[in-house]
Every structure is written in structure tokens, then in C-alpha cells.
Design a protein around this motif. Structure first.
Motif, PDB file in Angstrom:
ATOM      1  N   GLY A 168     -27.182 119.236 -58.033  1.00 43.64           N
ATOM      2  CA  GLY A 168     -27.491 119.647 -59.402  1.00 43.64           C
ATOM      3  C   GLY A 168     -28.337 120.900 -59.477  1.00 43.64           C
ATOM      4  N   LEU A 169     -29.372 120.973 -58.652  1.00 43.81           N
ATOM      5  CA  LEU A 169     -30.238 122.158 -58.661  1.00 43.81           C
ATOM      6  C   LEU A 169     -29.524 123.380 -58.111  1.00 43.81           C
ATOM      7  CD1 LEU A 169     -33.577 120.483 -57.551  1.00 43.81           C
ATOM      8  CD2 LEU A 169     -33.214 121.710 -59.701  1.00 43.81           C
ATOM      9  N   ALA A 170     -28.684 123.184 -57.101  1.00 41.20           N
ATOM     10  CA  ALA A 170     -27.935 124.313 -56.534  1.00 41.20           C
ATOM     11  C   ALA A 170     -26.972 124.888 -57.569  1.00 41.20           C
ATOM     12  CB  ALA A 170     -27.174 123.864 -55.294  1.00 41.20           C
ATOM     13  N   ALA A 171     -26.316 124.008 -58.328  1.00 40.58           N
ATOM     14  CA  ALA A 171     -25.395 124.478 -59.368  1.00 40.58           C
ATOM     15  C   ALA A 171     -26.142 125.234 -60.460  1.00 40.58           C
ATOM     16  CB  ALA A 171     -24.633 123.290 -59.959  1.00 40.58           C
ATOM     17  N   ARG A 172     -27.329 124.756 -60.824  1.00 40.34           N
ATOM     18  CA  ARG A 172     -28.128 125.447 -61.832  1.00 40.34           C
ATOM     19  C   ARG A 172     -28.597 126.799 -61.304  1.00 40.34           C
ATOM     20  NH1 ARG A 172     -29.039 127.242 -66.733  1.00 40.34           N
ATOM     21  NH2 ARG A 172     -31.232 127.179 -67.393  1.00 40.34           N
ATOM     22  N   ALA A 173     -28.943 126.871 -60.019  1.00 41.49           N
ATOM     23  CA  ALA A 173     -29.347 128.144 -59.423  1.00 41.49           C
ATOM     24  C   ALA A 173     -28.216 129.160 -59.486  1.00 41.49           C
ATOM     25  CB  ALA A 173     -29.796 127.930 -57.982  1.00 41.49           C
ATOM     26  N   ALA A 212     -35.262 127.056 -58.332  1.00 41.00           N
ATOM     27  CA  ALA A 212     -34.357 125.906 -58.319  1.00 41.00           C
ATOM     28  C   ALA A 212     -33.894 125.577 -56.906  1.00 41.00           C
ATOM     29  CB  ALA A 212     -33.153 126.180 -59.223  1.00 41.00           C
ATOM     30  N   ARG A 213     -33.688 126.600 -56.089  1.00 41.53           N
ATOM     31  CA  ARG A 213     -33.203 126.372 -54.720  1.00 41.53           C
ATOM     32  C   ARG A 213     -34.295 125.823 -53.800  1.00 41.53           C
ATOM     33  NH1 ARG A 213     -29.961 131.097 -55.939  1.00 41.53           N
ATOM     34  NH2 ARG A 213     -27.769 130.451 -55.965  1.00 41.53           N
ATOM     35  N   THR A 214     -35.550 126.090 -54.121  1.00 44.18           N
ATOM     36  CA  THR A 214     -36.635 125.611 -53.260  1.00 44.18           C
ATOM     37  C   THR A 214     -37.250 124.299 -53.756  1.00 44.18           C
ATOM     38  OG1 THR A 214     -38.268 126.947 -54.466  1.00 44.18           O
ATOM     39  CG2 THR A 214     -37.217 127.947 -52.542  1.00 44.18           C
TER      40      THR A 214
END
Length: 248
Positions: free
Chosen positions: A98-103, A125-127
Motif C-alpha cells: 500500500g505504501l509503495a503504491a502511494r509513493a 512513504a517508502r521509508t
């Protein structure tokens, strides 16, 4: 108010990662984490189910899922279905990828609009490592409708309610709803909880009215906001329909 459970770390990048609904105010990230910590201090439970009955775009629940360890489930309800798709997007950040997609989405926005702030939010978001990956649900329900909220909450048995009460350009108490207001809200929400659960409500202004006869666990002032922590069992015992209230 002295912060006891949320450190002074800069959380502005997280604000950019989350999706907000225009005209719908949200609680500051640090205050959100602090209020959950204070509620937890009144409970003796290893894991918490958290319910936001005015969830809007789900920012409060997403913040807690990302930053607060020990959450076993998140439940969001709102009388207005409009922002609930945004709530599902925000809570989707807790899902794998989810966070990777938002990034990726933020990087695309940065390239399209030439705004470095989007790229910075993408890096955050990636970290970011979520504190957990609790299951979540989002449904339409009027917090003043006990039967509907019981059905929406189901068997989840919330331990904590954390609600930013309606205010602002897009949210307010419906003038056509008889008895609408903080006291009616607190009584209705408390009635669907186990007696030991903790209700945290936040409102704009210097005071927040509570049902007559209810003694708050804590009363807080944070800038232009007032917050109150209540035991659900005390709300069960408050006079019904009396119309009187005390102020926190």
C-alpha cells in the motif's frame, strides 16, 4: 497539554502521504497518537480495537494503524458516504504494497506538477514502516442510530472510540436531527460499547459538553480544541433524555 505518549518528531511528511477530503478538518498526527496513548493508559489490554464513528476520510484510523503498535482492528463509520472511498484509500496503506503504491502515485504527481513536496512525501512513504497491519472495515452508519452502529461494529467489540466531532465547512450536526450534539453522540456511542471501553471525543472550542452525571477520566485543552476521555460504563449510567450536561 503535556504530551506523554507522542514524541516531538516532525510528522508533516505523513500529512502529505495521507489523502484528505477538502473542507473536512482532521486531527494533527501527534495529537492523534497522544490521545490513543492516554486512552490505552486507562485500559488493561494487550491489543486494541479502535472505532472512529465520524471517520470521514479515515485519516485518524490510518495514522493509528501506521504509527501505534498493538492495534488489532480498526473500524470506521460515518453518516456521510461521500469521503469513505478516501477512507478506504488511506486504510489501504496498511495493506502489503500500500505504501509503495502511494509513493509511486506521489512521484507521478511530483513529475506532473513540478512540486518537490510530492517527491519528499514519496520518499517518506517508502521509508515508513507501519506499526502493524490490522484488519479494517469502513461502513456508512449514523453514530446517533444505535441499531445501525451495532450492526456496523458487529462482533468487533471496540476498546477505544476516538472521534473528532463534526465541525467545519463540510461537517456539522444536522439541524434537522432531533437531539443532535455532543451529549447525544456520546450517549449513543457509549451504549454500543462494553462498559470498560474508553471514549475519546475532540471538539473545537474551550469546552466539550458531556451527559449529565458523567465524570470524565481526563479533560484536556490543546490549542483551540477541547478533548474528553470517558468510560463507556459511566455513559451507560448517565440519565437518559435529561437534556442537562456538564462541561469538560
Amino acid at each position: 497539554m503535556q504530551y506523554r505518549h507522542a514524541g516531538p518528531a516532525d510528522r508533516t511528511a505523513l500529512d502529505a502521504v495521507l489523502v484528505s477530503a477538502p473542507g473536512r478538518p482532521t486531527l494533527p498526527v501527534r495529537l492523534t497518537v497522544e490521545l490513543l496513548g492516554r486512552a490505552r493508559s486507562h485500559l488493561d489490554r494487550p491489543g486494541l480495537t479502535v472505532w472512529d464513528p465520524c471517520c470521514g476520510a479515515g485519516v485518524t484510523l490510518a495514522v493509528l494503524g501506521l504509527l501505534a503498535p498493538g492495534i488489532t482492528a480498526l473500524v470506521g463509520t460515518d453518516v456521510d458516504p461521500g469521503p469513505l472511498d478516501l477512507a478506504r484509500r488511506n486504510l489501504g496503506l496498511l495493506s502489503p504494497g500500500g505504501l509503495a503504491a502511494r509513493a509511486d502515485e506521489l512521484d507521478a504527481l511530483s513529475a506532473r506538477h513540478g512540486k518537490p513536496a510530492y517527491a519528499e512525501a514519496a520518499r517518506h512513504a517508502r521509508t515508513l514502516v507501519p506499526a502493524g497491519c490490522p484488519p479494517w472495515t469502513v461502513e456508512v452508519a449514523d453514530a446517533l442510530d444505535r441499531d445501525r452502529t451495532r450492526a456496523a461494529v458487529g462482533e468487533r467489540r471496540p476498546d477505544v472510540v476516538l472521534a473528532d466531532l463534526p465541525h467545519g465547512r463540510q461537517t456539522s450536526w444536522a439541524p434537522t436531527t432531533a437531539g443532535a450534539g455532543p451529549e447525544a453522540f456520546l450517549s449513543a456511542v457509549g451504549s454500543v460499547l462494553d462498559p470498560g471501553a474508553v471514549v475519546v471525543a475532540v471538539d473545537r472550542g474551550r469546552t466539550l459538553p458531556v451527559p449529565a452525571g458523567v465524570r470524565p477520566l481526563e479533560r484536556l485543552r490543546v490549542g483551540h480544541r477541547a478533548a474528553v476521555l470517558l468510560r463507556a460504563g459511566d455513559l451507560h449510567r448517565s440519565p437518559s433524555g435529561a437534556g442537562a450536561h456538564s462541561r469538560a
